[in-house]
Enzyme design. Structure first.
Site, PDB file in Angstrom:
ATOM      1  N   HIS A 271      69.059  60.672  12.853  1.00  0.00           N
ATOM      2  CA  HIS A 271      67.949  61.603  12.610  1.00  0.00           C
ATOM      3  C   HIS A 271      67.147  61.771  13.894  1.00  0.00           C
ATOM      4  O   HIS A 271      67.018  60.850  14.674  1.00  0.00           O
ATOM      5  CB  HIS A 271      67.025  61.058  11.502  1.00  0.00           C
ATOM      6  CG  HIS A 271      66.161  62.110  10.902  1.00  0.00           C
ATOM      7  ND1 HIS A 271      64.972  62.494  11.448  1.00  0.00           N
ATOM      8  CD2 HIS A 271      66.360  62.907   9.820  1.00  0.00           C
ATOM      9  CE1 HIS A 271      64.436  63.452  10.704  1.00  0.00           C
ATOM     10  NE2 HIS A 271      65.253  63.730   9.722  1.00  0.00           N
ATOM     11  N   ASP A 328      70.726  63.410   3.688  1.00  0.00           N
ATOM     12  CA  ASP A 328      71.958  64.110   3.275  1.00  0.00           C
ATOM     13  C   ASP A 328      73.083  63.174   2.883  1.00  0.00           C
ATOM     14  O   ASP A 328      74.120  63.635   2.380  1.00  0.00           O
ATOM     15  CB  ASP A 328      72.430  65.015   4.425  1.00  0.00           C
ATOM     16  CG  ASP A 328      71.432  66.141   4.664  1.00  0.00           C
ATOM     17  OD1 ASP A 328      70.945  66.288   5.791  1.00  0.00           O
ATOM     18  OD2 ASP A 328      71.102  66.838   3.685  1.00  0.00           O
TER      19      ASP A 328
END
Ligand code: SDX
Length: 392
Positions: A271, A328
Site C-alpha cells: 500500500h 483488496d
C-alpha cells in the site's frame, strides 16, 4: 485538524491538500471517517449512515437518516434513454468501462451544474448521485449477462436494492438473504473513503476545473479500474484461481512476486500509505470467515489466501518492505461467495467509494480550491539550437 496535511507552500493545490474527511495513519494502521474509527463504523453503523457522515460531516439522527433515504428515492428512476447508451456496448465490455461512460452520460440528462453554494441544490445533487449511480452500476452486470435492466424498488433499503437490481428477474421474486445484505453493507462502509487515493485525487482534480459532479466521478471510476488500485480485488481472485489451478503452490507465487525480473506482483499486498496492516483487511478477513461459514460455502480459494498471507508475513522480502494485505486481498472472496462475478468486483468498490468521491468533490468546491495544477521537476534537455531538416 488531525487529518490536515500542511499545504505545499510552493504551489497552491500542487497535489497535497487539506481535508476534514478521512484520517489515515499508515504506520499505526489507523483509519477514521470524520474522527470515528473504522472498526466502530463497520460494526455499529450502516452504509447510508456512514455515507451521510462522510458527505455531511456528522452521524445523522434517525430523522435525518430516514429523510436522506427517502430523498435518494426521489431520484432512483434513471432516464429511459440511458438504455440506448448501454445497448451500444458489446456484452463483453468490462463493466468498469461501461460504468464510467454511463456516469458521464448522466450529465446529458442532468445538465444543471451543481451550485455548491446553494445547500439545497448540493443536497439534491448528492441524493441524485447516490440514487442513479447504484442503478447504472448494476446495469453493467445485467448488460454483461444479457438480462433485462431492473428498476430500483423504493420499498426496499439501499443495499437491499443492490441485490435486487443485480439479481432480481421478471421470472420471480428475488429472495434476500440478511447475511448477504449485512456483509455487503459492511464492505461498502469499508470502501467509503480513503483520503487522497488515486481515484479520489482524480475526482478532486477534475472537479477543480469546475467540471460537473458526474463528469468528475466518471473520471474517478476510470482511475479506480486500474489493477494497481481498485482493480486489484479482481486481480487477487484471478491470482488465487491461477494458484489453485497450479496445484495451490503458494511458495511458487511468492517467489515469482519477489523475482525482480518477473512482473508478477502479489495482488492485494502492499500500500502507498499503510506500512502496517490495512485495518480494513483485518475486518474483511474476519467477515470472510463469518460469511462463508454462515452461507455454508467451503471455498478452497480462502484457504489458499490464508496460506499465502501466512507465508508472506514471515518472508523477509515482504516484511522488510512492509508489505501487508490491503483492502483488496480478502474482499473478492466474499463477493465470490455472494455470487458476484469477478468482473464486477471493482464496480462494487466504486459503489462503496461513491460517498467518499462525492464528499471530497464537495469539500474541494465548497472550499473554493484553485484549479489543480501539480508542477514537475524538469529533467529534459537544456536550451539547444534548432536543427534544420537536412542536418538531422
Ligand atoms: C488500493 O491509496 C489508497 O488508499 C488505495 C486504496 C483505497 O482504498 O483507495 O487503499 C485501494 O488501491 C489498495 C492497493 C491495491 N493494489 C494492489 O494490491 C496491487 C499490488 N500492490 C502493489 O502494486 C503496490 O504495493 C502498490 C501499488 C499498492 C503500492 O506501491 P508502492 O507503495 O508504490 O510500492 P512500490 O511500487 O514503491 O514498491 C516498493 C517495493 C518494490 O520493491 P523494491 O524496488 O524496493 O525492490 O515493494 C515491492 C516493489 O517491487 N512491492 C511488491 C508489491 N508491492 C510493492 N512486491 C511484490 N508484490 C507486491 N504487491
Amino acid at each position: 485538524l488531525t487529518g490536515a496535511i500542511t499545504l505545499d507552500p510552493g504551489y497552491k493545490n500542487s497535489g497535497s491538500c487539506k481535508s476534514d474527511i478521512t484520517f489515515l495513519d499508515g504506520e499505526e494502521g489507523i483509519l477514521r471517517y470524520r474522527g470515528y474509527a473504522i472498526e466502530d463504523l463497520a460494526e455499529k453503523a450502516n452504509f447510508l449512515e456512514v455515507s451521510y457522515l462522510v458527505i455531511f460531516g456528522e452521524l445523522p439522527t434517525k430523522n435525518q437518516l430516514e429523510k436522506f433515504e427517502n430523498d435518494i428515492r426521489k431520484y432512483t428512476l434513471v432516464n429511459e434513454e440511458m438504455k440506448n447508451i448501454i445497448d451500444g456496448f458489446p456484452k463483453t465490455a468490462h463493466p468498469m468501462g461501461v460504468l464510467s461512460s454511463l456516469t458521464s452520460a448522466l450529465t446529458a440528462f442532468n445538465p444543471k451544474v451543481v451550485n455548491v453554494e446553494n445547500e439545497k441544490e448540493m443536497y439534491e445533487a448528492v441524493c441524485k448521485t447516490m440514487a442513479k449511480f447504484l442503478v447504472i452500476a448494476t446495469w453493467t452486470y445485467r448488460k454483461m449477462m444479457g438480462y433485462p435492466l431492473n428498476y430500483y424498488d423504493n420499498t426496499k433499503g439501499y443495499v437491499e436494492n443492490f441485490m435486487h437490481l443485480m439479481f432480481g428477474l421478471p421470472t420471480g421474486p428475488y429472495t434476500q438473504n440478511k447475511v448477504v445484505i449485512d456483509a455487503l453493507d459492511k464492505l461498502f462502509i469499508l470502501h467509503a473513503d480513503h483520503e487522497q487515493n488515486c481515484s479520489t485525487s482524480t475526482v478532486r482534480i477534475v472537479g477543480s476545473s469546475h467540471a460537473g459532479l458526474f463528469a468528475s466521478i466518471s473520471a474517478g471510476v476510470s482511475a479506480l479500474w486500474g489493477p494497481l488500485h481498485g482493480g486489484a480485488n479482481q486481480a487477487v481472485l484471478e491470482m488465487l484461481e491461477a494458484i489453485q489451478k497450479d496445484g495451490g503452490d503458494a511458495d511458487k507465487y511468492l517467489a515469482k512476486a519477489k523475482d525482480k525480473d518477473d512482473p508478477f506482483r502479489l495482488m492485494g499486498f502492499g500500500h502507498r500509505v499503510y506500512k502496517n496492516f490495512d485495518p480494513r483487511a483485518k475486518i474483511i478477513k474476519k467477515a470472510a470467515d463469518e460469511v462463508l461459514s454462515t452461507l455454508g460455502v467451503d471455498d478452497p480459494i480462502l484457504q489458499i489466501a490464508k496460506k499465502l498471507e501466512e507465508a508472506a508475513l514471515v518472508d523477509d522480502y515482504f516484511v522488510s518492505r512492509k508489505l501487508y494485505p490491503n483492502v483488496d486481498f480478502y474482499s473478492g472472496i466474499i463477493y465470490r461467495a455472494l455470487g458476484i462475478p469477478t468482473d464486477m468486483f471493482t464496480v462494487l468498490f466504486a459503489i462503496g467509494r461513491l460517498p467518499g468521491w462525492i464528499a471530497q468533490w464537495k469539500e474541494m468546491r465548497v472550499n473554493k480550491e484553485p484549479i489543480g495544477r501539480p508542477r514537475q521537476v524538469y529533467t529534459g534537455y537544456p536550451l539547444r539550437d534548432f536543427v534544420p531538416m537536412d542536418k538531422r
